[in-house]
Design a protein around this motif. Structure first.
Motif, PDB file in Angstrom:
ATOM      1  N   ARG A  16      18.611  -4.226  -2.935  1.00  0.00           N
ATOM      2  CA  ARG A  16      19.994  -3.820  -2.699  1.00  0.00           C
ATOM      3  C   ARG A  16      20.659  -3.259  -3.950  1.00  0.00           C
ATOM      4  N   SER A  17      19.890  -2.982  -5.000  1.00  0.00           N
ATOM      5  CA  SER A  17      20.511  -2.473  -6.221  1.00  0.00           C
ATOM      6  C   SER A  17      20.671  -0.951  -6.163  1.00  0.00           C
ATOM      7  N   ARG A  18      21.586  -0.463  -6.987  1.00  0.00           N
ATOM      8  CA  ARG A  18      21.890   0.963  -7.060  1.00  0.00           C
ATOM      9  C   ARG A  18      20.626   1.741  -7.421  1.00  0.00           C
ATOM     10  N   LEU A  19      20.392   2.836  -6.719  1.00  0.00           N
ATOM     11  CA  LEU A  19      19.221   3.669  -6.987  1.00  0.00           C
ATOM     12  C   LEU A  19      19.496   4.560  -8.198  1.00  0.00           C
ATOM     13  N   PRO A  20      18.466   4.834  -9.009  1.00  0.00           N
ATOM     14  CA  PRO A  20      18.666   5.583 -10.250  1.00  0.00           C
ATOM     15  C   PRO A  20      18.656   7.107 -10.088  1.00  0.00           C
ATOM     16  N   PHE A  21      18.812   7.596  -8.867  1.00  0.00           N
ATOM     17  CA  PHE A  21      18.821   9.030  -8.607  1.00  0.00           C
ATOM     18  C   PHE A  21      19.802   9.298  -7.468  1.00  0.00           C
ATOM     19  N   ARG A  22      20.240  10.533  -7.374  1.00  0.00           N
ATOM     20  CA  ARG A  22      21.162  10.899  -6.306  1.00  0.00           C
ATOM     21  C   ARG A  22      20.507  10.617  -4.958  1.00  0.00           C
ATOM     22  N   THR A  23      21.285  10.012  -4.064  1.00  0.00           N
ATOM     23  CA  THR A  23      20.755   9.623  -2.762  1.00  0.00           C
ATOM     24  C   THR A  23      21.766   9.946  -1.675  1.00  0.00           C
ATOM     25  N   VAL A  24      21.269  10.508  -0.585  1.00  0.00           N
ATOM     26  CA  VAL A  24      22.069  10.708   0.619  1.00  0.00           C
ATOM     27  C   VAL A  24      21.433   9.860   1.711  1.00  0.00           C
ATOM     28  N   LEU A  25      22.234   9.006   2.325  1.00  0.00           N
ATOM     29  CA  LEU A  25      21.775   8.166   3.430  1.00  0.00           C
ATOM     30  C   LEU A  25      22.337   8.745   4.726  1.00  0.00           C
ATOM     31  N   VAL A  26      21.454   9.089   5.647  1.00  0.00           N
ATOM     32  CA  VAL A  26      21.862   9.627   6.938  1.00  0.00           C
ATOM     33  C   VAL A  26      21.971   8.480   7.928  1.00  0.00           C
ATOM     34  N   VAL A  33      13.112   2.643  -1.411  1.00  0.00           N
ATOM     35  CA  VAL A  33      13.982   1.767  -2.217  1.00  0.00           C
ATOM     36  C   VAL A  33      13.179   0.650  -2.879  1.00  0.00           C
ATOM     37  N   THR A  34      12.099   0.209  -2.253  1.00  0.00           N
ATOM     38  CA  THR A  34      11.233  -0.792  -2.874  1.00  0.00           C
ATOM     39  C   THR A  34      10.542  -0.185  -4.089  1.00  0.00           C
ATOM     40  N   TRP A  35      10.046   1.053  -3.938  1.00  0.00           N
ATOM     41  CA  TRP A  35       9.445   1.740  -5.091  1.00  0.00           C
ATOM     42  C   TRP A  35      10.447   1.823  -6.234  1.00  0.00           C
ATOM     43  N   ALA A  36      11.687   2.252  -5.942  1.00  0.00           N
ATOM     44  CA  ALA A  36      12.707   2.429  -6.977  1.00  0.00           C
ATOM     45  C   ALA A  36      13.063   1.108  -7.663  1.00  0.00           C
ATOM     46  N   GLY A  37      12.926   0.002  -6.957  1.00  0.00           N
ATOM     47  CA  GLY A  37      13.200  -1.297  -7.551  1.00  0.00           C
ATOM     48  C   GLY A  37      12.094  -1.805  -8.457  1.00  0.00           C
ATOM     49  N   ARG A  38      10.907  -1.215  -8.340  1.00  0.00           N
ATOM     50  CA  ARG A  38       9.753  -1.695  -9.112  1.00  0.00           C
ATOM     51  C   ARG A  38       9.215  -0.701 -10.137  1.00  0.00           C
ATOM     52  N   HIS A  39       9.528   0.564  -9.954  1.00  0.00           N
ATOM     53  CA  HIS A  39       8.910   1.617 -10.763  1.00  0.00           C
ATOM     54  C   HIS A  39       9.946   2.626 -11.231  1.00  0.00           C
ATOM     55  N   ALA A  40       9.502   3.509 -12.096  1.00  0.00           N
ATOM     56  CA  ALA A  40      10.289   4.657 -12.517  1.00  0.00           C
ATOM     57  C   ALA A  40       9.374   5.866 -12.477  1.00  0.00           C
ATOM     58  N   GLY A  41       9.955   7.016 -12.369  1.00  0.00           N
ATOM     59  CA  GLY A  41       9.179   8.242 -12.335  1.00  0.00           C
ATOM     60  C   GLY A  41      10.111   9.412 -12.153  1.00  0.00           C
ATOM     61  N   PRO A  42       9.558  10.608 -12.201  1.00  0.00           N
ATOM     62  CA  PRO A  42      10.391  11.799 -12.106  1.00  0.00           C
ATOM     63  C   PRO A  42      10.895  12.058 -10.675  1.00  0.00           C
ATOM     64  N   ASP A  87       0.826  -1.212   0.000  1.00  0.00           N
ATOM     65  CA  ASP A  87       0.000   0.000   0.000  1.00  0.00           C
ATOM     66  C   ASP A  87       0.857   1.256   0.000  1.00  0.00           C
ATOM     67  N   ARG A  88       1.948   1.236   0.785  1.00  0.00           N
ATOM     68  CA  ARG A  88       2.825   2.400   0.862  1.00  0.00           C
ATOM     69  C   ARG A  88       3.533   2.650  -0.470  1.00  0.00           C
ATOM     70  N   VAL A  89       4.007   1.589  -1.112  1.00  0.00           N
ATOM     71  CA  VAL A  89       4.681   1.734  -2.404  1.00  0.00           C
ATOM     72  C   VAL A  89       3.695   2.260  -3.446  1.00  0.00           C
ATOM     73  N   ALA A  90       2.476   1.755  -3.444  1.00  0.00           N
ATOM     74  CA  ALA A  90       1.456   2.225  -4.390  1.00  0.00           C
ATOM     75  C   ALA A  90       1.142   3.702  -4.169  1.00  0.00           C
ATOM     76  N   ALA A  91       1.032   4.120  -2.918  1.00  0.00           N
ATOM     77  CA  ALA A  91       0.752   5.531  -2.621  1.00  0.00           C
ATOM     78  C   ALA A  91       1.918   6.420  -3.043  1.00  0.00           C
ATOM     79  N   LEU A  92       3.146   5.952  -2.814  1.00  0.00           N
ATOM     80  CA  LEU A  92       4.306   6.727  -3.237  1.00  0.00           C
ATOM     81  C   LEU A  92       4.345   6.831  -4.765  1.00  0.00           C
ATOM     82  N   HIS A  93       4.071   5.739  -5.442  1.00  0.00           N
ATOM     83  CA  HIS A  93       4.055   5.744  -6.907  1.00  0.00           C
ATOM     84  C   HIS A  93       3.002   6.733  -7.426  1.00  0.00           C
ATOM     85  N   ALA A  94       1.834   6.730  -6.832  1.00  0.00           N
ATOM     86  CA  ALA A  94       0.780   7.664  -7.256  1.00  0.00           C
ATOM     87  C   ALA A  94       1.228   9.111  -7.054  1.00  0.00           C
TER      88      ALA A  94
END
Length: 178
Positions: A115-125, A73-82, A44-51
């Protein structure tokens, strides 16, 4: 210009939590999804983020805390978007070999963390005193995701209980992401 999407963790952030403070201080920041609280349903959370991401062609900066990082990261592994960039704050470590037991709450069923590389710049705190993730585990996430690692020092889980209401370092990190 980028829009900012706030990706909450498992619970509803308290009014003094930095995510809630940022939402209140920046009317243009949007929740994705609005903090529903437990149980945490990853699908549900991934679907809401995708929307939220695909609702507008303007690039987004994702600002995620705790389990919200897993959503991101789950969204990024399954979807693409701006998406222009992401700030991932203290993602919990989930052992890839762990499965929930019969006595675990149903919202512990996150699944395997991509665990795959994300397709956008990412900062992990990362915090050196987070109760859910060791610093070495944060380093491994950062390496796997291709993220820049920001060492927050002895910061607990970077939430209200750890003393974080205002969080100027976080605001500077978001500003640097665009």
């Amino acid at each position: 210009m980028a829009r900012h999407l706030l990706v909450p963790g498992r619970g509803i952030p308290r009014p003094e939590h930095w995510l809630r403070r940022w939402a209140d201080a920046h009317p243009d920041y949007r929740w994705a999804p609005r903090p529903p609280g437990p149980p945490f349903n990853l699908a549900d959370r991934v679907a809401a983020l995708h929307a939220a991401i695909t609702a507008d062609p303007e690039p987004a900066v994702l600002i995620a805390h705790s389990a919200g990082c897993i959503t991101t990261v789950t969204w990024a592994g399954r979807h693409a978007g701006p998406v222009r960039a992401a700030l991932l704050v203290t993602p919990p470590y989930l052992d890839p070999d762990w499965t929930p037991g019969p006595d675990d709450p149903p919202d512990y069923a996150f699944g395997v963390v991509p665990r795959s590389r994300l397709p956008f710049r990412t900062v992990l705190v990362a915090s050196r005193t987070d109760p859910y993730t060791t610093f070495a585990q944060f380093e491994q996430y950062a390496e796997d995701w291709g993220a820049e690692l920001f060492d927050a020092g002895d910061a607990g889980h970077i939430e209200t209980a750890s003393g974080y209401g205002p969080w100027p370092d976080g605001e500077r990190l978001v500003a640097a992401l665009g």
